[in-house]
Design an enzyme around this catalytic site. Structure first.
Site, mmCIF file in Angstrom:
data_model
loop_
_atom_site.group_PDB
_atom_site.id
_atom_site.type_symbol
_atom_site.label_atom_id
_atom_site.label_comp_id
_atom_site.label_asym_id
_atom_site.label_seq_id
_atom_site.Cartn_x
_atom_site.Cartn_y
_atom_site.Cartn_z
ATOM 1 N N HIS A 117 -9.192 -17.221 -18.740
ATOM 2 C CA HIS A 117 -9.699 -16.685 -17.472
ATOM 3 C C HIS A 117 -9.229 -17.508 -16.272
ATOM 4 O O HIS A 117 -9.775 -17.382 -15.189
ATOM 5 C CB HIS A 117 -11.232 -16.607 -17.495
ATOM 6 C CG HIS A 117 -11.760 -15.658 -18.529
ATOM 7 N ND1 HIS A 117 -13.067 -15.653 -18.942
ATOM 8 C CD2 HIS A 117 -11.148 -14.684 -19.247
ATOM 9 C CE1 HIS A 117 -13.239 -14.712 -19.872
ATOM 10 N NE2 HIS A 117 -12.084 -14.126 -20.074
ATOM 11 N N SER A 166 -20.588 -16.064 -26.419
ATOM 12 C CA SER A 166 -21.288 -14.959 -27.093
ATOM 13 C C SER A 166 -20.292 -14.104 -27.878
ATOM 14 O O SER A 166 -20.695 -13.258 -28.671
ATOM 15 C CB SER A 166 -22.024 -14.108 -26.065
ATOM 16 O OG SER A 166 -21.118 -13.718 -25.053
ATOM 17 N N ASP A 175 -28.413 -26.923 -29.873
ATOM 18 C CA ASP A 175 -27.843 -27.444 -28.637
ATOM 19 C C ASP A 175 -26.407 -27.940 -28.892
ATOM 20 O O ASP A 175 -26.175 -28.758 -29.796
ATOM 21 C CB ASP A 175 -28.719 -28.585 -28.125
ATOM 22 C CG ASP A 175 -28.170 -29.174 -26.843
ATOM 23 O OD1 ASP A 175 -28.293 -28.508 -25.806
ATOM 24 O OD2 ASP A 175 -27.590 -30.286 -26.896
ATOM 25 N N ILE A 176 -25.465 -27.446 -28.127
ATOM 26 C CA ILE A 176 -24.046 -27.730 -28.375
ATOM 27 C C ILE A 176 -23.746 -29.225 -28.244
ATOM 28 O O ILE A 176 -23.095 -29.827 -29.111
ATOM 29 C CB ILE A 176 -23.162 -26.912 -27.409
ATOM 30 C CG1 ILE A 176 -23.258 -25.432 -27.774
ATOM 31 C CG2 ILE A 176 -21.719 -27.387 -27.447
ATOM 32 C CD1 ILE A 176 -22.743 -24.508 -26.699
ATOM 33 N N CYS A 194 5.160 -17.473 2.268
ATOM 34 C CA CYS A 194 5.584 -16.075 2.060
ATOM 35 C C CYS A 194 4.614 -15.044 2.620
ATOM 36 O O CYS A 194 4.898 -13.846 2.585
ATOM 37 C CB CYS A 194 5.845 -15.812 0.576
ATOM 38 S SG CYS A 194 4.377 -15.421 -0.378
ATOM 39 N N CYS A 246 -0.746 -18.779 -4.605
ATOM 40 C CA CYS A 246 -0.313 -17.592 -3.875
ATOM 41 C C CYS A 246 -0.013 -16.504 -4.902
ATOM 42 O O CYS A 246 0.712 -16.742 -5.874
ATOM 43 C CB CYS A 246 0.933 -17.883 -3.058
ATOM 44 S SG CYS A 246 1.690 -16.382 -2.386
ATOM 45 N N CYS A 274 4.108 -15.723 -4.504
ATOM 46 C CA CYS A 274 5.187 -16.670 -4.829
ATOM 47 C C CYS A 274 4.711 -17.779 -5.770
ATOM 48 O O CYS A 274 5.477 -18.651 -6.154
ATOM 49 C CB CYS A 274 5.785 -17.267 -3.555
ATOM 50 S SG CYS A 274 4.722 -18.465 -2.737
ATOM 51 N N THR A 313 -22.748 -25.854 -19.747
ATOM 52 C CA THR A 313 -24.037 -25.744 -19.048
ATOM 53 C C THR A 313 -24.687 -27.115 -18.883
ATOM 54 O O THR A 313 -25.339 -27.367 -17.879
ATOM 55 C CB THR A 313 -25.000 -24.769 -19.755
ATOM 56 O OG1 THR A 313 -25.013 -25.038 -21.142
ATOM 57 C CG2 THR A 313 -24.594 -23.331 -19.532
HETATM 58 ZN ZN LIG Z 1 3.452 -17.341 -1.283
#
Ligand SMILES: [Zn+2]
Length: 255
Positions: free
Chosen positions: A126, A201, A242-243, A162, A134, A137, A33
């Protein structure tokens, strides 16, 4: 132990880090952030205002694919210009010193790689939004190419080799978790004697599983997050500060 203040949090983290042989950080949106990357899931975040496009819709409809890319390019100002923050730099310092074999992240912003951790040592649960692939492929495409096509035609491109659908390298809602990344995240977690959850979290599966896995495996657990988490009770250290400020003292310059 919940650190009563930031000085105590930093001192205790220093002791735990010095004692540790293998430090595995696990990061969520909170570490980015300060780099200008919005936390999509937070109150007021994009996904509370805009319904996310489900993976099945992306596959089924050209309109959904067009909308998905339109949204991605609208966010480019945040993602394109972002630089690693103090948290990323601190973790890269631990990595360079050989204290940390790599990082597990929920983030899609590529900032751990940008901070100097080799791509193969960043496990992305994620995926990654800074390039496209693609779906059929697996050919990789860079975003400027997709953008050029999109702006010229108003449509999301198909794969020139493809005909498959081209999507950012992220894992969408409704899309299967990447098996290889999950396996590597588990291996890293089990190798840790100090597991540090940062800016997550720890609610969204599978994120919630890792702190517990580390703890059961005998690791010490540190949680650095503004808000309380469900795992604070079993953590050896909880820093609700605060990180960037907590991790800044752990930054060392590359040799
Ligand atoms: Zn492809």
């Amino acid at each position: 132990m919940i650190a009563p203040d930031m000085t105590t949090a930093i001192a205790r983290l220093r002791e735990l880090a010095d004692d540790a042989r293998v430090i595995v950080p696990f990061t969520g949106a909170g570490i980015s952030t300060e780099c200008g990357i919005p936390d999509f899931r937070s109150p007021g975040g994009i996904w509370t205002k805009m319904r996310p496009i489900d993976f099945s819709d992306f596959l089924a409809s050209q309109e959904a694919r067009d909308e998905s890319w339109r949204r991605r390019f609208a966010m480019e100002e945040s993602f394109g210009g972002a630089k690693p923050g103090r948290g990323h730099q601190a973790l890269a310092s631990l990595y360079r010193k050989g204290k940390s074999p790599g990082v597990v992240t929920q983030n899609i912003d590529n900032l751990h790689q940008a901070s100097g951790i080799a791509s193969e040592h960043v496990v992305e649960l994620h995926g990654n939004t800074t390039y496209a692939t693609c779906l059929d492929c697996a050919t990789r495409y860079e975003l400027p190419w997709v953008r050029q096509f999109f702006e010229a035609s108003g449509r999301a491109p198909s794969c020139p080799s493809c005909g498959g659908h081209i999507k950012t390298g992220t894992i969408s809602f409704g899309q299967a978790m990447p098996e290889a990344a999950m396996r590597r995240a588990e291996e890293l977690t089990r190798s840790a004697d100090l597991f540090i959850a940062i800016g997550s979290s720890l609610v969204v599966w599978p994120a919630a599983g890792f702190p517990l896995m580390a703890k059961r495996n005998g690791a010490r657990l540190v949680i650095i997050n503004r808000e309380p988490t469900d795992f604070d009770d079993i953590a050896d250290l909880v820093a609700r500060h605060d990180i960037g400020a907590v991790l800044e003292p752990f930054i060392s310059k590359p040799n």
